[in-house]
Write a protein that holds these residues in place. Sequence first.
Motif, PDB file in Angstrom:
ATOM      1  N   LEU A 255      62.352  56.438 -13.620  1.00 19.00           N
ATOM      2  CA  LEU A 255      62.446  55.609 -14.814  1.00 19.00           C
ATOM      3  C   LEU A 255      61.165  54.828 -15.051  1.00 19.00           C
ATOM      4  O   LEU A 255      60.478  54.449 -14.106  1.00 19.00           O
ATOM      5  N   ALA A 256      60.857  54.590 -16.308  1.00 20.91           N
ATOM      6  CA  ALA A 256      59.712  53.762 -16.682  1.00 20.91           C
ATOM      7  C   ALA A 256      60.196  52.311 -16.737  1.00 20.91           C
ATOM      8  O   ALA A 256      60.460  51.772 -17.810  1.00 20.91           O
ATOM      9  N   VAL A 257      60.317  51.701 -15.572  1.00 24.45           N
ATOM     10  CA  VAL A 257      60.901  50.365 -15.477  1.00 24.45           C
ATOM     11  C   VAL A 257      60.050  49.351 -16.240  1.00 24.45           C
ATOM     12  O   VAL A 257      60.592  48.490 -16.938  1.00 24.45           O
ATOM     13  N   ALA A 258      58.736  49.466 -16.142  1.00 24.22           N
ATOM     14  CA  ALA A 258      57.861  48.518 -16.841  1.00 24.22           C
ATOM     15  C   ALA A 258      58.065  48.597 -18.351  1.00 24.22           C
ATOM     16  O   ALA A 258      58.103  47.563 -19.036  1.00 24.22           O
ATOM     17  N   ASN A 259      58.220  49.794 -18.872  1.00 26.13           N
ATOM     18  CA  ASN A 259      58.455  49.947 -20.310  1.00 26.13           C
ATOM     19  C   ASN A 259      59.839  49.437 -20.700  1.00 26.13           C
ATOM     20  O   ASN A 259      60.019  48.866 -21.773  1.00 26.13           O
ATOM     21  N   MET A 260      60.820  49.655 -19.828  1.00 26.25           N
ATOM     22  CA  MET A 260      62.177  49.197 -20.125  1.00 26.25           C
ATOM     23  C   MET A 260      62.250  47.672 -20.116  1.00 26.25           C
ATOM     24  O   MET A 260      63.073  47.079 -20.817  1.00 26.25           O
ATOM     25  N   CYS A 261      61.392  47.033 -19.341  1.00 23.76           N
ATOM     26  CA  CYS A 261      61.374  45.572 -19.286  1.00 23.76           C
ATOM     27  C   CYS A 261      60.766  44.945 -20.536  1.00 23.76           C
ATOM     28  O   CYS A 261      60.830  43.732 -20.716  1.00 23.76           O
ATOM     29  N   LYS A 262      60.203  45.760 -21.399  1.00 19.86           N
ATOM     30  CA  LYS A 262      59.665  45.238 -22.662  1.00 19.86           C
ATOM     31  C   LYS A 262      60.774  44.937 -23.662  1.00 19.86           C
ATOM     32  O   LYS A 262      60.542  44.246 -24.644  1.00 19.86           O
ATOM     33  N   ASN A 263      61.966  45.461 -23.429  1.00 21.21           N
ATOM     34  CA  ASN A 263      63.116  45.154 -24.270  1.00 21.21           C
ATOM     35  C   ASN A 263      63.619  43.772 -23.868  1.00 21.21           C
ATOM     36  O   ASN A 263      64.165  43.593 -22.787  1.00 21.21           O
ATOM     37  N   HIS A 264      63.452  42.791 -24.751  1.00 16.66           N
ATOM     38  CA  HIS A 264      63.761  41.416 -24.389  1.00 16.66           C
ATOM     39  C   HIS A 264      65.232  41.183 -24.095  1.00 16.66           C
ATOM     40  O   HIS A 264      65.587  40.228 -23.421  1.00 16.66           O
ATOM     41  N   ARG A 265      66.109  42.062 -24.556  1.00 16.87           N
ATOM     42  CA  ARG A 265      67.536  41.891 -24.283  1.00 16.87           C
ATOM     43  C   ARG A 265      67.925  42.409 -22.899  1.00 16.87           C
ATOM     44  O   ARG A 265      68.902  41.978 -22.319  1.00 16.87           O
ATOM     45  N   LEU A 266      67.174  43.375 -22.388  1.00 21.00           N
ATOM     46  CA  LEU A 266      67.520  43.988 -21.113  1.00 21.00           C
ATOM     47  C   LEU A 266      66.593  43.610 -19.966  1.00 21.00           C
ATOM     48  O   LEU A 266      66.884  43.896 -18.815  1.00 21.00           O
ATOM     49  N   ALA A 267      65.461  42.994 -20.277  1.00 21.02           N
ATOM     50  CA  ALA A 267      64.407  42.777 -19.289  1.00 21.02           C
ATOM     51  C   ALA A 267      64.896  42.027 -18.050  1.00 21.02           C
ATOM     52  O   ALA A 267      64.628  42.437 -16.923  1.00 21.02           O
ATOM     53  N   ARG A 268      65.612  40.950 -18.239  1.00 18.98           N
ATOM     54  CA  ARG A 268      66.045  40.159 -17.088  1.00 18.98           C
ATOM     55  C   ARG A 268      67.016  40.942 -16.216  1.00 18.98           C
ATOM     56  O   ARG A 268      66.922  40.938 -14.986  1.00 18.98           O
ATOM     57  N   SER A 269      67.951  41.637 -16.845  1.00 17.91           N
ATOM     58  CA  SER A 269      68.929  42.420 -16.081  1.00 17.91           C
ATOM     59  C   SER A 269      68.250  43.533 -15.296  1.00 17.91           C
ATOM     60  O   SER A 269      68.598  43.788 -14.141  1.00 17.91           O
ATOM     61  N   ILE A 270      67.285  44.194 -15.913  1.00 18.89           N
ATOM     62  CA  ILE A 270      66.579  45.290 -15.243  1.00 18.89           C
ATOM     63  C   ILE A 270      65.748  44.750 -14.083  1.00 18.89           C
ATOM     64  O   ILE A 270      65.753  45.308 -12.989  1.00 18.89           O
ATOM     65  N   ALA A 271      65.044  43.657 -14.320  1.00 20.20           N
ATOM     66  CA  ALA A 271      64.210  43.071 -13.266  1.00 20.20           C
ATOM     67  C   ALA A 271      65.081  42.560 -12.117  1.00 20.20           C
ATOM     68  O   ALA A 271      64.736  42.716 -10.944  1.00 20.20           O
ATOM     69  N   ASP A 272      66.208  41.953 -12.439  1.00 22.45           N
ATOM     70  CA  ASP A 272      67.096  41.422 -11.403  1.00 22.45           C
ATOM     71  C   ASP A 272      67.716  42.528 -10.563  1.00 22.45           C
ATOM     72  O   ASP A 272      68.015  42.329  -9.386  1.00 22.45           O
ATOM     73  N   ALA A 273      67.941  43.694 -11.157  1.00 15.64           N
ATOM     74  CA  ALA A 273      68.581  44.797 -10.429  1.00 15.64           C
ATOM     75  C   ALA A 273      67.661  45.369  -9.358  1.00 15.64           C
ATOM     76  O   ALA A 273      68.132  45.912  -8.366  1.00 15.64           O
ATOM     77  N   GLY A 274      66.362  45.266  -9.532  1.00 16.05           N
ATOM     78  CA  GLY A 274      65.422  45.728  -8.514  1.00 16.05           C
ATOM     79  C   GLY A 274      65.378  47.242  -8.366  1.00 16.05           C
ATOM     80  O   GLY A 274      65.432  47.764  -7.252  1.00 16.05           O
ATOM     81  N   TRP A 275      65.283  47.961  -9.479  1.00 18.38           N
ATOM     82  CA  TRP A 275      65.301  49.418  -9.440  1.00 18.38           C
ATOM     83  C   TRP A 275      64.129  49.984  -8.651  1.00 18.38           C
ATOM     84  O   TRP A 275      64.279  50.954  -7.929  1.00 18.38           O
ATOM     85  N   GLY A 276      62.960  49.393  -8.801  1.00 21.08           N
ATOM     86  CA  GLY A 276      61.799  49.868  -8.055  1.00 21.08           C
ATOM     87  C   GLY A 276      61.978  49.672  -6.552  1.00 21.08           C
ATOM     88  O   GLY A 276      61.649  50.549  -5.744  1.00 21.08           O
ATOM     89  N   THR A 277      62.526  48.531  -6.162  1.00 18.39           N
ATOM     90  CA  THR A 277      62.782  48.256  -4.753  1.00 18.39           C
ATOM     91  C   THR A 277      63.844  49.200  -4.210  1.00 18.39           C
ATOM     92  O   THR A 277      63.735  49.691  -3.085  1.00 18.39           O
ATOM     93  N   PHE A 278      64.866  49.475  -5.018  1.00 20.48           N
ATOM     94  CA  PHE A 278      65.909  50.412  -4.624  1.00 20.48           C
ATOM     95  C   PHE A 278      65.315  51.773  -4.301  1.00 20.48           C
ATOM     96  O   PHE A 278      65.620  52.362  -3.263  1.00 20.48           O
ATOM     97  N   ARG A 279      64.441  52.255  -5.151  1.00 21.52           N
ATOM     98  CA  ARG A 279      63.828  53.569  -4.933  1.00 21.52           C
ATOM     99  C   ARG A 279      62.978  53.562  -3.666  1.00 21.52           C
ATOM    100  O   ARG A 279      63.020  54.485  -2.852  1.00 21.52           O
ATOM    101  N   LYS A 280      62.204  52.500  -3.470  1.00 24.36           N
ATOM    102  CA  LYS A 280      61.345  52.398  -2.289  1.00 24.36           C
ATOM    103  C   LYS A 280      62.175  52.405  -1.009  1.00 24.36           C
ATOM    104  O   LYS A 280      61.879  53.146  -0.068  1.00 24.36           O
ATOM    105  N   PHE A 281      63.240  51.599  -0.979  1.00 22.01           N
ATOM    106  CA  PHE A 281      64.122  51.553   0.188  1.00 22.01           C
ATOM    107  C   PHE A 281      64.780  52.907   0.422  1.00 22.01           C
ATOM    108  O   PHE A 281      64.866  53.385   1.550  1.00 22.01           O
ATOM    109  N   LEU A 282      65.268  53.530  -0.650  1.00 23.34           N
ATOM    110  CA  LEU A 282      65.962  54.805  -0.530  1.00 23.34           C
ATOM    111  C   LEU A 282      65.040  55.886   0.016  1.00 23.34           C
ATOM    112  O   LEU A 282      65.424  56.655   0.896  1.00 23.34           O
TER     113      LEU A 282
END
Length: 165
Positions: free
Chosen positions: A54-81
Amino acid sequence: LSRRKKGSNNRAKQRRVVARIHERVTNTRNDFLHKLTTRLVNDSQVDSLAIEDLAVANMCKNHRLARSIADAGWGTFRKFLEYKAERAGKNVLVIGRFEPSSKTDHKTGAYLQDLKLSDRVIRHADGTVTDRDLNAALNIKRFALHPQNFVGRDTPEFTLGEIGQ
């Protein structure tokens, strides 16, 4: 903290309190991600895990979803996995972000152009209904396990008919 006078001892104390709160939130999120990735990797029935790039950085540009996406830690999830799967000798299959879309019907492969983000279910031509997230997961699974995508790796020990639902 914002109400304390700059340079005062009370501001310094409050800054430490706020820092402790942020550290606790970070530790709680990382603990959840560690437990989730460990559970996924240690599942004895799973040899491969498929995730979408996923393009997490691009998805964080959506002001309605940015906080939820950043809080979920998708990049960290992938790194750990990825590092835990490597330790356990399991595969992480990463598919491209433009491959199977959540707007693609998993049964027919048809692209659903008029599907909006607010539409949470997909109505198939045969009359059945599938949740949009489940449809996307089935698309990711089918694409990741398709033999043409195993370039340079051993082909899987099952047929596409077994991949189904």
